[in-house]
Design a protein around this motif. Structure first.
Motif, PDB file in Angstrom:
ATOM      1  N   PHE A  14      -8.132   8.106  20.225  1.00 23.96           N
ATOM      2  CA  PHE A  14      -7.459   6.818  20.025  1.00 23.96           C
ATOM      3  C   PHE A  14      -7.414   6.556  18.530  1.00 23.96           C
ATOM      4  N   LEU A  15      -6.201   6.484  17.987  1.00 23.60           N
ATOM      5  CA  LEU A  15      -6.002   6.227  16.572  1.00 23.60           C
ATOM      6  C   LEU A  15      -5.217   4.936  16.410  1.00 23.60           C
ATOM      7  N   PRO A  16      -5.816   3.901  15.830  1.00 23.14           N
ATOM      8  CA  PRO A  16      -5.091   2.656  15.603  1.00 23.14           C
ATOM      9  C   PRO A  16      -4.045   2.823  14.499  1.00 23.14           C
ATOM     10  N   ASP A  17      -3.374   1.751  14.162  1.00 24.82           N
ATOM     11  CA  ASP A  17      -2.295   1.813  13.175  1.00 24.82           C
ATOM     12  C   ASP A  17      -2.803   2.294  11.819  1.00 24.82           C
ATOM     13  N   ARG A  18      -1.948   3.039  11.110  1.00 22.33           N
ATOM     14  CA  ARG A  18      -2.283   3.532   9.778  1.00 22.33           C
ATOM     15  C   ARG A  18      -1.880   2.511   8.710  1.00 22.33           C
ATOM     16  N   VAL A  19      -2.755   2.330   7.751  1.00 17.19           N
ATOM     17  CA  VAL A  19      -2.475   1.456   6.607  1.00 17.19           C
ATOM     18  C   VAL A  19      -2.295   2.342   5.377  1.00 17.19           C
ATOM     19  N   PRO A  20      -1.135   2.250   4.699  1.00 18.68           N
ATOM     20  CA  PRO A  20      -0.886   3.115   3.529  1.00 18.68           C
ATOM     21  C   PRO A  20      -1.889   2.876   2.404  1.00 18.68           C
ATOM     22  N   MET A  21      -2.239   3.931   1.690  1.00 20.71           N
ATOM     23  CA  MET A  21      -3.147   3.800   0.559  1.00 20.71           C
ATOM     24  C   MET A  21      -2.550   2.893  -0.514  1.00 20.71           C
ATOM     25  N   GLY A  22      -1.236   2.923  -0.641  1.00 21.56           N
ATOM     26  CA  GLY A  22      -0.582   2.063  -1.621  1.00 21.56           C
ATOM     27  C   GLY A  22      -0.852   0.589  -1.378  1.00 21.56           C
ATOM     28  N   TRP A  23      -0.986   0.210  -0.126  1.00 18.98           N
ATOM     29  CA  TRP A  23      -1.300  -1.182   0.225  1.00 18.98           C
ATOM     30  C   TRP A  23      -2.648  -1.575  -0.357  1.00 18.98           C
ATOM     31  N   ALA A  24      -3.619  -0.686  -0.255  1.00 20.11           N
ATOM     32  CA  ALA A  24      -4.949  -0.970  -0.785  1.00 20.11           C
ATOM     33  C   ALA A  24      -4.955  -0.970  -2.312  1.00 20.11           C
ATOM     34  N   VAL A  25      -4.183  -0.089  -2.925  1.00 18.58           N
ATOM     35  CA  VAL A  25      -4.098  -0.050  -4.385  1.00 18.58           C
ATOM     36  C   VAL A  25      -3.507  -1.349  -4.918  1.00 18.58           C
ATOM     37  N   GLU A  26      -2.445  -1.824  -4.281  1.00 17.52           N
ATOM     38  CA  GLU A  26      -1.796  -3.062  -4.722  1.00 17.52           C
ATOM     39  C   GLU A  26      -2.736  -4.253  -4.669  1.00 17.52           C
ATOM     40  N   ARG A  27      -3.686  -4.247  -3.773  1.00 15.35           N
ATOM     41  CA  ARG A  27      -4.611  -5.366  -3.610  1.00 15.35           C
ATOM     42  C   ARG A  27      -5.937  -5.145  -4.339  1.00 15.35           C
ATOM     43  N   GLY A  28      -6.018  -4.087  -5.120  1.00 17.12           N
ATOM     44  CA  GLY A  28      -7.220  -3.835  -5.897  1.00 17.12           C
ATOM     45  C   GLY A  28      -8.405  -3.380  -5.084  1.00 17.12           C
ATOM     46  N   LEU A  29      -8.163  -2.881  -3.870  1.00 19.60           N
ATOM     47  CA  LEU A  29      -9.257  -2.436  -3.012  1.00 19.60           C
ATOM     48  C   LEU A  29      -9.747  -1.043  -3.384  1.00 19.60           C
ATOM     49  N   ILE A  30      -8.912  -0.285  -4.089  1.00 17.81           N
ATOM     50  CA  ILE A  30      -9.289   1.033  -4.591  1.00 17.81           C
ATOM     51  C   ILE A  30      -8.538   1.270  -5.887  1.00 17.81           C
ATOM     52  N   ASP A  31      -9.190   1.946  -6.803  1.00 22.58           N
ATOM     53  CA  ASP A  31      -8.578   2.248  -8.088  1.00 22.58           C
ATOM     54  C   ASP A  31      -7.397   3.197  -7.918  1.00 22.58           C
ATOM     55  N   ARG A  32      -6.312   2.919  -8.622  1.00 26.30           N
ATOM     56  CA  ARG A  32      -5.111   3.742  -8.473  1.00 26.30           C
ATOM     57  C   ARG A  32      -5.365   5.199  -8.836  1.00 26.30           C
ATOM     58  N   THR A  33      -6.126   5.410  -9.893  1.00 25.06           N
ATOM     59  CA  THR A  33      -6.413   6.783 -10.317  1.00 25.06           C
ATOM     60  C   THR A  33      -7.182   7.545  -9.238  1.00 25.06           C
ATOM     61  N   ALA A  34      -8.189   6.889  -8.663  1.00 18.83           N
ATOM     62  CA  ALA A  34      -8.971   7.527  -7.602  1.00 18.83           C
ATOM     63  C   ALA A  34      -8.087   7.834  -6.399  1.00 18.83           C
ATOM     64  N   ALA A  35      -7.229   6.877  -6.024  1.00 24.99           N
ATOM     65  CA  ALA A  35      -6.349   7.078  -4.872  1.00 24.99           C
ATOM     66  C   ALA A  35      -5.437   8.285  -5.086  1.00 24.99           C
ATOM     67  N   GLU A  36      -4.911   8.418  -6.310  1.00 27.19           N
ATOM     68  CA  GLU A  36      -4.032   9.550  -6.596  1.00 27.19           C
ATOM     69  C   GLU A  36      -4.798  10.863  -6.600  1.00 27.19           C
TER      70      GLU A  36
END
Length: 351
Positions: A14-36
């Motif tokens: 069972f896999l719930p909905d996927r949330v794009p990493m870009g969504w988290a980057v835009e909200r400051g939840l993860i550093d953009r450099t780390a995400a890339e």
């Protein structure tokens, strides 16, 4: 442990909905450099769906695919990584109740993200111990939505996703064979993921968030660090893989695909594929980067997805590797003996 006549008759996810990493980057939840650098594109987020409920949904799918009567199960093992529900409550009995597996012995396994391996070893041993033990159900569910953890940056190279997974093991029929499964613990690394907090009172009742990155940095700078460094870990993994392959009666040349914990590309390549001498194209990273690190479910969901797409078929060997706090390392070999009826490849042949 070399497994004898232990078959996989059903898989569920069972896999719930996927949330794009870009969504988290835009909200400051993860550093953009780390995400890339990680290369992870999205993670599964369950919202308010309880972890055991995701496990139940995966179990129902696995049991249906296996054609397994839940009343004939003799063992049910539930693997948890994160908090499951109310204090003092046991999630395995919720799963047992809602799957109709009331005659099974039910227990919870807590060994971090490699708990699936220990559960498979325990379930296989249970089936091999007595001819009366017909089938066992192994399942896991985790929802990392919590004020006690920041799923996007709680640990370097890993972003946590939510999921449920299930495996039906049988002595009678199946589309795959569990050929060998092993684990080793390096207890001298125990403090790496503990951090500076005292053992009492338990952390769940205290302010603060889990941060494995900080815990590891303190460990590396403190007196508990193993002077042998990472070489001991590398040697232990090499020995474990070699032993597991020998018990399965194959060599690395026979391995068709490899699943490791769903981390960054750097982590999967450096900790799994390069030591194995195999290219990243044989890993399941492309699938894993779309869901994140889904606790103990990484390798089972990867297997289910490969079978659904027809990327694994009769005669293929699937090598799975896992690691968890403790420090635990695990390895298993699964042989695909036939195409399951629910895969795209089987349906295409049937039509």
């Amino acid at each position: 442990m070399k497994a004898s006549n232990v078959l996989i008759s059903g898989l569920g996810a069972f896999l719930p909905d996927r949330v794009p990493m870009g969504w988290a980057v835009e909200r400051g939840l993860i550093d953009r450099t780390a995400a890339e650098e990680y290369g992870i594109t999205s993670v599964t987020v369950a919202g308010e769906i309880p972890a055991p409920e995701m496990a139940v949904r995966a179990c129902r799918q696995a049991l249906e695919r296996a054609g397994q009567n839940p009343e004939s199960l003799s063992l049910l093992l539930y693997i948890s990584v994160w908090y499951q529900g109310p204090h003092g409550w046991c999630p395995q009995y919720y799963v047992q109740r809602h799957t109709g597996a009331g005659r099974a012995t039910a227990a919870e396994v807590r060994q971090g993200c490699m708990g699936m391996f220990s559960a498979l070893e325990l379930a296989a041993s249970h089936l091999m111990a007595s001819a009366e033990h017909e089938a066992a159900l192994v399942t896991s569910g985790d929802n990392f939505t919590s004020e006690l953890l920041e799923r996007w940056r709680f640990s370097p190279h890993f972003v946590m996703g939510d999921a449920g997974s299930a495996v039906v093991l049988s002595r009678r029929n199946g589309f795959a064979r569990l050929k060998s499964v092993n684990a080793v613990t390096l207890p001298e690394y125990e403090a790496m993921h503990r951090g500076p907090e005292p053992l009492f009172p338990p952390g769940a009742g205290l302010p603060g968030k889990l941060n494995f990155g900080d815990s590891k940095e303190r460990w590396l700078a403190g007196p508990d660090q193993d002077p042998a460094g990472p070489l001991k870990l590398v040697a232990a993994q090499d020995e474990l893989i070699s032993r597991t392959l020998d018990e399965a009666g194959i060599t690395m040349d026979d391995v068709s695909r490899v699943a490791y914990a769903n981390g960054s590309r750097e982590r999967v390549e450096g900790r799994a594929m390069t030591p194995l001498g195999l290219p990243m194209s044989l890993s399941t990273w492309e699938q894993g980067r779309t869901v994140g690190h889904i606790g103990a479910s990484d390798q089972v969901v990867a297997l289910e997805q490969l079978l659904l797409s027809g990327e694994l078929g009769r005669g293929d060997h699937f090598l799975i590797l896992g690691v968890g706090p403790g420090l635990n390392i695990a390895c298993a070999v699964i042989e695909i003996t036939e195409t399951p009826h629910w895969s795209a490849a089987h349906q295409a042949t049937a039509s």
